[in-house]
Design a protein around this motif. Sequence first.
Motif, PDB file in Angstrom:
ATOM      1  N   GLY A  71       0.808  -1.208   0.000  1.00 46.78           N
ATOM      2  CA  GLY A  71       0.000   0.000   0.000  1.00 46.78           C
ATOM      3  C   GLY A  71       0.846   1.265   0.000  1.00 46.78           C
ATOM      4  O   GLY A  71       2.018   1.276   0.395  1.00 46.78           O
ATOM      5  N   LYS A  72       0.224   2.355  -0.417  1.00 48.12           N
ATOM      6  CA  LYS A  72       0.930   3.618  -0.591  1.00 48.12           C
ATOM      7  C   LYS A  72       1.474   4.167   0.727  1.00 48.12           C
ATOM      8  O   LYS A  72       2.573   4.740   0.758  1.00 48.12           O
ATOM      9  N   SER A  73       0.734   3.993   1.807  1.00 50.45           N
ATOM     10  CA  SER A  73       1.194   4.523   3.091  1.00 50.45           C
ATOM     11  C   SER A  73       2.495   3.862   3.524  1.00 50.45           C
ATOM     12  O   SER A  73       3.411   4.530   4.026  1.00 50.45           O
ATOM     13  N   GLN A  74       2.579   2.544   3.360  1.00 56.96           N
ATOM     14  CA  GLN A  74       3.803   1.844   3.755  1.00 56.96           C
ATOM     15  C   GLN A  74       4.971   2.259   2.861  1.00 56.96           C
ATOM     16  O   GLN A  74       6.119   2.371   3.328  1.00 56.96           O
ATOM     17  N   ALA A  75       4.694   2.483   1.573  1.00 57.34           N
ATOM     18  CA  ALA A  75       5.741   2.929   0.660  1.00 57.34           C
ATOM     19  C   ALA A  75       6.269   4.303   1.061  1.00 57.34           C
ATOM     20  O   ALA A  75       7.481   4.547   1.079  1.00 57.34           O
ATOM     21  N   VAL A 170       3.187   7.370   9.223  1.00 59.88           N
ATOM     22  CA  VAL A 170       2.212   7.099   8.167  1.00 59.88           C
ATOM     23  C   VAL A 170       1.987   5.591   8.118  1.00 59.88           C
ATOM     24  O   VAL A 170       2.879   4.835   7.754  1.00 59.88           O
ATOM     25  N   TYR A 171       0.802   5.152   8.477  1.00 59.78           N
ATOM     26  CA  TYR A 171       0.515   3.727   8.580  1.00 59.78           C
ATOM     27  C   TYR A 171      -0.845   3.432   7.967  1.00 59.78           C
ATOM     28  O   TYR A 171      -1.613   4.336   7.629  1.00 59.78           O
ATOM     29  N   GLY A 172      -1.160   2.125   7.848  1.00 60.13           N
ATOM     30  CA  GLY A 172      -2.470   1.735   7.313  1.00 60.13           C
ATOM     31  C   GLY A 172      -2.702   2.338   5.945  1.00 60.13           C
ATOM     32  O   GLY A 172      -1.951   2.120   5.001  1.00 60.13           O
ATOM     33  N   GLU A 173      -3.761   3.137   5.823  1.00 58.82           N
ATOM     34  CA  GLU A 173      -4.049   3.876   4.598  1.00 58.82           C
ATOM     35  C   GLU A 173      -4.121   5.368   4.897  1.00 58.82           C
ATOM     36  O   GLU A 173      -4.891   6.104   4.278  1.00 58.82           O
ATOM     37  N   MET A 174      -3.281   5.820   5.825  1.00 56.29           N
ATOM     38  CA  MET A 174      -3.366   7.192   6.306  1.00 56.29           C
ATOM     39  C   MET A 174      -2.619   8.196   5.441  1.00 56.29           C
ATOM     40  O   MET A 174      -2.475   9.352   5.836  1.00 56.29           O
ATOM     41  N   HIS A 175      -2.106   7.769   4.267  1.00 59.31           N
ATOM     42  CA  HIS A 175      -1.405   8.730   3.412  1.00 59.31           C
ATOM     43  C   HIS A 175      -2.319   9.878   2.997  1.00 59.31           C
ATOM     44  O   HIS A 175      -1.846  10.973   2.705  1.00 59.31           O
ATOM     45  N   ARG A 176      -3.623   9.616   2.957  1.00 56.56           N
ATOM     46  CA  ARG A 176      -4.572  10.673   2.606  1.00 56.56           C
ATOM     47  C   ARG A 176      -4.582  11.777   3.650  1.00 56.56           C
ATOM     48  O   ARG A 176      -4.956  12.912   3.362  1.00 56.56           O
ATOM     49  N   ARG A 211     -11.798   3.224  -2.597  1.00 57.59           N
ATOM     50  CA  ARG A 211     -10.863   4.032  -1.824  1.00 57.59           C
ATOM     51  C   ARG A 211     -11.590   5.138  -1.067  1.00 57.59           C
ATOM     52  O   ARG A 211     -11.125   5.577  -0.017  1.00 57.59           O
ATOM     53  N   PHE A 212     -12.757   5.597  -1.584  1.00 60.99           N
ATOM     54  CA  PHE A 212     -13.499   6.632  -0.879  1.00 60.99           C
ATOM     55  C   PHE A 212     -14.207   6.049   0.348  1.00 60.99           C
ATOM     56  O   PHE A 212     -14.316   6.700   1.385  1.00 60.99           O
ATOM     57  N   ILE A 213     -14.681   4.806   0.222  1.00 62.89           N
ATOM     58  CA  ILE A 213     -15.279   4.146   1.390  1.00 62.89           C
ATOM     59  C   ILE A 213     -14.229   3.961   2.467  1.00 62.89           C
ATOM     60  O   ILE A 213     -14.446   4.313   3.639  1.00 62.89           O
ATOM     61  N   TYR A 214     -13.069   3.427   2.076  1.00 63.34           N
ATOM     62  CA  TYR A 214     -11.986   3.252   3.040  1.00 63.34           C
ATOM     63  C   TYR A 214     -11.525   4.602   3.581  1.00 63.34           C
ATOM     64  O   TYR A 214     -11.151   4.723   4.751  1.00 63.34           O
ATOM     65  N   GLY A 215     -11.554   5.604   2.699  1.00 63.65           N
ATOM     66  CA  GLY A 215     -11.124   6.938   3.129  1.00 63.65           C
ATOM     67  C   GLY A 215     -11.992   7.499   4.232  1.00 63.65           C
ATOM     68  O   GLY A 215     -11.488   8.073   5.204  1.00 63.65           O
TER      69      GLY A 215
END
Length: 319
Positions: A71-75, A170-176, A211-215
């Motif tokens: 995922g982008k956050s881990q990257a 920055v973890y999970g999907e928190m890059h947003r 991604r919007f639901i997860y967001g």
Amino acid sequence: MQISIVIPLLNEEQSLTELYNWIAKVLRSNSFSYEIIFIDDGSTDNSWQTIEALADLDTNVKGIRFNRNYGKSQALHAGFLKAEGDVIITMDADLQDNPDEIPDLYKMVAEQGYQLVSGWKKKRYDNVLTKNIPSRIFNAAARKTSGVKLHDFNCGLKAYRREVIKNIDVYGEMHRYIPVLAKNAGYLNITEKEVKHQARKYGKTKFGMNRFIYGFLDLISIWFLSKFGRRPMHLFGSLGVLMFIIGFFAAAWIGFWKLYKLYHGLPNTLVALNPWFYISLTVMIIGTQFFLAGFLGELILRSKRDKERYRIQKTTPNL
């Protein structure tokens, strides 16, 4: 070193060489000292081979390869750990972010004193129904919930002062929500800059409507963590005590009313036949569970340890 460019990517072999040439041209024309860090988030095409070739060509190019897609956050997390620049700029690898914006973003951080500058793609070249409208709703909710007044939280083009990226997780999907994480960490000098958005040139987007639901779910999570993440007992304990007290007094009233009837010789029924007895008992049990949840949250918070969130398969020799 002046600038670190951190670029997470997944299956972008077609765009990498063109992106590198564009970035390098901009940085060299402005006499920046720089490093470009590509993070291959488990690509299944030839993205990593392209990164290795670019690293052989230019020692300022560095690469990190995950053994699978995390995922982008881990990257971004991996890239931030390795970044050495005074100003760190993130961008996507799909050529939709314009490298010509880099000098202005750098000046806003290095010269104007902003701690974080977020790009704002005011004019977008995405599908209106599947991306533009949901994005506007999402950003409005994020502004309202977080108090960070940005138009485009999800823009990959951002610039940071070094200490910001070294002190946020920055973890999970928190890059947003990096601007929100920065605000919660005490970095309040945050602004935005209108940036050019390019139409996608190669491939297709890696993100769908989900991604919007997860967001939105992540938005709820980050709101909760910012309010009660350090002291979960404040929420769960308060709810638990309140519910226990309500249930206890309701049960006490049932008992008092039974004794009153007995004392005055009035018709009486078994407590077990009174539905309010079970309601009060249930409320007390739920209150106790809330309290225990808060207590366990405190224990976990105090004993948590860092866990491996991704595996790096290999890096370029110069990293």
